[in-house]
Write an enzyme that holds these catalytic residues in place. Structure first.
Site, PDB file in Angstrom:
ATOM      1  N   CYS A 161      -0.054   3.499   2.766  1.00 30.12           N
ATOM      2  CA  CYS A 161       0.726   3.116   3.505  1.00 30.12           C
ATOM      3  C   CYS A 161       1.989   3.307   4.365  1.00 30.12           C
ATOM      4  CB  CYS A 161       0.710   1.854   4.177  1.00 30.12           C
ATOM      5  SG  CYS A 161      -1.453   1.132   4.155  1.00 30.12           S
ATOM      6  N   CYS A 195       0.667  -1.091  -0.298  1.00 27.27           N
ATOM      7  CA  CYS A 195       0.114   0.167  -0.182  1.00 27.27           C
ATOM      8  C   CYS A 195       1.043   1.211  -0.078  1.00 27.27           C
ATOM      9  CB  CYS A 195      -1.075   0.283   1.561  1.00 27.27           C
ATOM     10  SG  CYS A 195      -1.465   1.571   1.319  1.00 27.27           S
TER      11      CYS A 195
END
Length: 98
Positions: free
Chosen positions: A26, A23
């Site tokens: 993230c 991600c």
């Protein structure tokens, strides 16, 4: 799972970062979390949970997108946010519960 349950029973706020290795947002949150951790020190904990490794926890807390942050204190979920968040806003949110 039991360790996680014990961890969120803390009298101090525990911010859980539900993330995934793949991600992008993230990864973008990593320096933000480090900055907030540096500012709060021992007053709060920040814990990272990989949703791909801990699918049970991700399901239990209804994580539908990453990153998702949940703030716990005394085992109670006090605040939840999905997506990128600025360090100032995150720090102020956690400080409300210290």
């Amino acid at each position: 799972m039991e360790k996680f349950e014990a961890l969120i029973q803390s009298k101090s706020p525990v911010l859980v970062d539900f993330f995934a290795e793949w991600c992008g947002p993230c990864k973008a949150m990593k320096p933000v979390l480090e900055e907030v951790k540096g500012q709060l020190g021992e007053k709060a904990r920040i814990v990272k949970i990989d949703v791909d490794k801990f699918e049970e926890l991700a399901q239990k807390y209804r994580i539908q997108s990453v990153p998702t942050f949940i703030l716990f204190k005394n085992g109670e979920s006090l605040w939840k946010h999905s997506g990128i968040i600025q360090s100032k806003e995150l720090k102020e949110t956690i400080e409300q519960y210290i």
